[in-house]
Design a protein around this motif. Structure first.
Motif, PDB file in Angstrom:
ATOM      1  N   LYS A  88       0.839  -1.206   0.000  1.00 39.48           N
ATOM      2  CA  LYS A  88       0.000   0.000   0.000  1.00 39.48           C
ATOM      3  C   LYS A  88       0.873   1.254   0.000  1.00 39.48           C
ATOM      4  CE  LYS A  88      -3.438  -2.850   1.014  1.00 39.48           C
ATOM      5  NZ  LYS A  88      -3.902  -3.663  -0.106  1.00 39.48           N
ATOM      6  N   GLN A  89       0.352   2.312  -0.614  1.00 38.58           N
ATOM      7  CA  GLN A  89       1.009   3.618  -0.597  1.00 38.58           C
ATOM      8  C   GLN A  89       0.616   4.312   0.704  1.00 38.58           C
ATOM      9  OE1 GLN A  89       3.149   4.776  -3.035  1.00 38.58           O
ATOM     10  NE2 GLN A  89       2.942   2.721  -3.852  1.00 38.58           N
ATOM     11  N   VAL A  90       1.576   4.510   1.607  1.00 34.70           N
ATOM     12  CA  VAL A  90       1.232   4.970   2.947  1.00 34.70           C
ATOM     13  C   VAL A  90       2.318   5.897   3.496  1.00 34.70           C
ATOM     14  CG1 VAL A  90       2.251   2.867   3.956  1.00 34.70           C
ATOM     15  CG2 VAL A  90       0.521   4.127   5.237  1.00 34.70           C
ATOM     16  N   TYR A  91       1.894   6.879   4.314  1.00 29.19           N
ATOM     17  CA  TYR A  91       2.869   7.797   4.917  1.00 29.19           C
ATOM     18  C   TYR A  91       2.370   8.243   6.290  1.00 29.19           C
ATOM     19  CZ  TYR A  91       6.624  11.209   5.108  1.00 29.19           C
ATOM     20  OH  TYR A  91       7.760  11.881   5.459  1.00 29.19           O
ATOM     21  N   VAL A  92       3.311   8.407   7.239  1.00 30.72           N
ATOM     22  CA  VAL A  92       2.965   8.865   8.586  1.00 30.72           C
ATOM     23  C   VAL A  92       3.404  10.318   8.764  1.00 30.72           C
ATOM     24  CG1 VAL A  92       3.329   8.550  11.072  1.00 30.72           C
ATOM     25  CG2 VAL A  92       3.203   6.549   9.575  1.00 30.72           C
ATOM     26  N   LEU A  93       2.468  11.150   9.214  1.00 32.16           N
ATOM     27  CA  LEU A  93       2.797  12.519   9.622  1.00 32.16           C
ATOM     28  C   LEU A  93       2.791  12.511  11.150  1.00 32.16           C
ATOM     29  CD1 LEU A  93       0.447  14.509   7.206  1.00 32.16           C
ATOM     30  CD2 LEU A  93       2.921  14.248   7.006  1.00 32.16           C
ATOM     31  N   ASP A  94       3.938  12.774  11.752  1.00 35.85           N
ATOM     32  CA  ASP A  94       4.067  12.708  13.210  1.00 35.85           C
ATOM     33  C   ASP A  94       4.205  14.117  13.792  1.00 35.85           C
ATOM     34  OD1 ASP A  94       4.847  10.955  15.715  1.00 35.85           O
ATOM     35  OD2 ASP A  94       6.305  12.578  15.615  1.00 35.85           O
ATOM     36  N   GLY A  95       3.518  14.345  14.903  1.00 36.43           N
ATOM     37  CA  GLY A  95       3.481  15.668  15.525  1.00 36.43           C
ATOM     38  C   GLY A  95       4.845  16.298  15.747  1.00 36.43           C
ATOM     39  N   ASP A  96       5.736  15.581  16.411  1.00 40.74           N
ATOM     40  CA  ASP A  96       7.070  16.129  16.699  1.00 40.74           C
ATOM     41  C   ASP A  96       7.850  16.384  15.416  1.00 40.74           C
ATOM     42  OD1 ASP A  96       6.617  16.175  19.376  1.00 40.74           O
ATOM     43  OD2 ASP A  96       7.953  14.521  19.892  1.00 40.74           O
ATOM     44  N   ASN A  97       7.778  15.431  14.478  1.00 44.44           N
ATOM     45  CA  ASN A  97       8.526  15.570  13.225  1.00 44.44           C
ATOM     46  C   ASN A  97       8.069  16.788  12.421  1.00 44.44           C
ATOM     47  OD1 ASN A  97       9.602  13.194  14.117  1.00 44.44           O
ATOM     48  ND2 ASN A  97       8.931  11.952  12.398  1.00 44.44           N
ATOM     49  N   ILE A  98       6.765  17.006  12.374  1.00 43.93           N
ATOM     50  CA  ILE A  98       6.221  18.138  11.614  1.00 43.93           C
ATOM     51  C   ILE A  98       6.663  19.467  12.234  1.00 43.93           C
ATOM     52  CG2 ILE A  98       4.062  19.339  11.012  1.00 43.93           C
ATOM     53  CD1 ILE A  98       4.514  16.952   9.225  1.00 43.93           C
ATOM     54  N   ARG A  99       6.802  19.468  13.551  1.00 48.03           N
ATOM     55  CA  ARG A  99       7.230  20.701  14.230  1.00 48.03           C
ATOM     56  C   ARG A  99       8.723  20.991  14.014  1.00 48.03           C
ATOM     57  NH1 ARG A  99       4.148  23.561  17.799  1.00 48.03           N
ATOM     58  NH2 ARG A  99       2.048  22.801  18.229  1.00 48.03           N
ATOM     59  N   HIS A 100       9.455  20.038  13.458  1.00 45.62           N
ATOM     60  CA  HIS A 100      10.858  20.302  13.100  1.00 45.62           C
ATOM     61  C   HIS A 100      10.965  21.092  11.794  1.00 45.62           C
ATOM     62  CE1 HIS A 100      12.186  17.259  16.083  1.00 45.62           C
ATOM     63  NE2 HIS A 100      13.289  17.975  16.052  1.00 45.62           N
ATOM     64  N   GLY A 101       9.939  20.997  10.955  1.00 43.37           N
ATOM     65  CA  GLY A 101      10.004  21.646   9.644  1.00 43.37           C
ATOM     66  C   GLY A 101       8.826  22.545   9.367  1.00 43.37           C
ATOM     67  N   LEU A 102       7.790  21.973   8.747  1.00 39.04           N
ATOM     68  CA  LEU A 102       6.615  22.732   8.312  1.00 39.04           C
ATOM     69  C   LEU A 102       6.068  23.662   9.392  1.00 39.04           C
ATOM     70  CD1 LEU A 102       4.352  23.116   6.113  1.00 39.04           C
ATOM     71  CD2 LEU A 102       3.138  21.250   7.243  1.00 39.04           C
ATOM     72  N   ASN A 103       5.996  23.167  10.625  1.00 40.55           N
ATOM     73  CA  ASN A 103       5.373  23.964  11.694  1.00 40.55           C
ATOM     74  C   ASN A 103       6.364  24.408  12.766  1.00 40.55           C
ATOM     75  OD1 ASN A 103       3.011  23.638  10.321  1.00 40.55           O
ATOM     76  ND2 ASN A 103       2.130  22.124  11.682  1.00 40.55           N
ATOM     77  N   ASN A 104       7.618  24.616  12.366  1.00 39.14           N
ATOM     78  CA  ASN A 104       8.621  25.015  13.377  1.00 39.14           C
ATOM     79  C   ASN A 104       8.455  26.458  13.851  1.00 39.14           C
ATOM     80  OD1 ASN A 104       9.738  26.574  11.352  1.00 39.14           O
ATOM     81  ND2 ASN A 104      11.696  25.471  11.266  1.00 39.14           N
ATOM     82  N   ASP A 105       7.527  27.180  13.233  1.00 41.90           N
ATOM     83  CA  ASP A 105       7.263  28.567  13.654  1.00 41.90           C
ATOM     84  C   ASP A 105       6.126  28.644  14.675  1.00 41.90           C
ATOM     85  OD1 ASP A 105       5.487  27.668  11.629  1.00 41.90           O
ATOM     86  OD2 ASP A 105       4.914  29.722  11.137  1.00 41.90           O
ATOM     87  N   LEU A 106       5.584  27.485  15.062  1.00 43.94           N
ATOM     88  CA  LEU A 106       4.426  27.479  15.970  1.00 43.94           C
ATOM     89  C   LEU A 106       4.795  27.040  17.379  1.00 43.94           C
ATOM     90  CD1 LEU A 106       1.789  25.814  13.591  1.00 43.94           C
ATOM     91  CD2 LEU A 106       2.088  28.259  14.065  1.00 43.94           C
TER      92      LEU A 106
END
Length: 199
Positions: free
Chosen positions: A56-74
């Protein structure tokens, strides 16, 4: 005239349905919500691994990981938490459009924010997975030492201690990581997806 009026949606040549047919499965969001240390990321990653092994085509978006990049300004005040979830919702919607299964592991403490994401996609494309675990058990686990810091007031606005967590009222799936092992939770979730004919 606002600049937004100059933005026009460009339809893709490859449709969501064509991508799903090509991948051989539906595309949807598995939205894992629960307290810190409840097991969201662990279960999400194990489920993703199992689905990946099934092709299956699958991906995990993890809270801590996202805050390292996309949401590091929040930060972690209520307004920033809402924006954090809004952005993740929009990214998740793109994954669904690309024909993939996206698993998101975020505390996402507010019902209103989770419902906002739900409304971004079709009803069958969003499954709220409540990773249920008591505050006492999460605090006992405390793998990152965050509860200890929150109790010592080294961390402010910490969910469950100094900030609220609103449990889902009607989640599609409940996984009780206090009563069941990670393996049992993974098995139970995969069975649910098969029964719903999503995989």
């Amino acid at each position: 005239m606002s600049e937004k009026q100059n933005i026009v949606w460009h339809e893709a040549e490859v449709t969501k349905q064509e991508r799903r047919t090509h991948n051989g499965h539906q595309s949807f969001i598995l939205w894992f919500t629960g307290l810190s240390a409840s097991g969201k990321s662990t279960v999400a990653n194990r489920v993703a691994s199992s689905l990946f092994q099934q092709g299956k085509q699958v991906y995990v978006l993890d809270g801590d990981n996202i805050r390292h990049g996309l949401n590091n300004d929040l930060g972690f005040n209520e307004e920033d938490r809402k924006e954090n979830i809004r952005r993740i919702g929009e990214v998740s919607k793109l994954f669904v459009d690309s024909g993939q299964i996206v698993l998101t592991a975020f505390i996402s403490p507010y019902r209103e924010d989770r419902n906002l994401v739900r409304k971004l996609v079709r009803p069958e494309e969003f499954l709220e997975v409540f990773v249920k675990c008591s505050l006492e058990e999460c605090e006992k686990r405390d793998p990152k030492g965050l509860y200890k810091k929150a109790r010592n007031q080294e961390i402010t606005q910490f969910t469950g201690i100094s900030a609220p967590y609103e449990e889902p009222e009607n989640p599609e799936i409940i996984l009780d990581t206090e009563k069941h092992s990670i393996e049992e939770c993974v098995e139970s979730l995969l069975l649910e997806l098969k029964q719903k004919q999503l995989i």
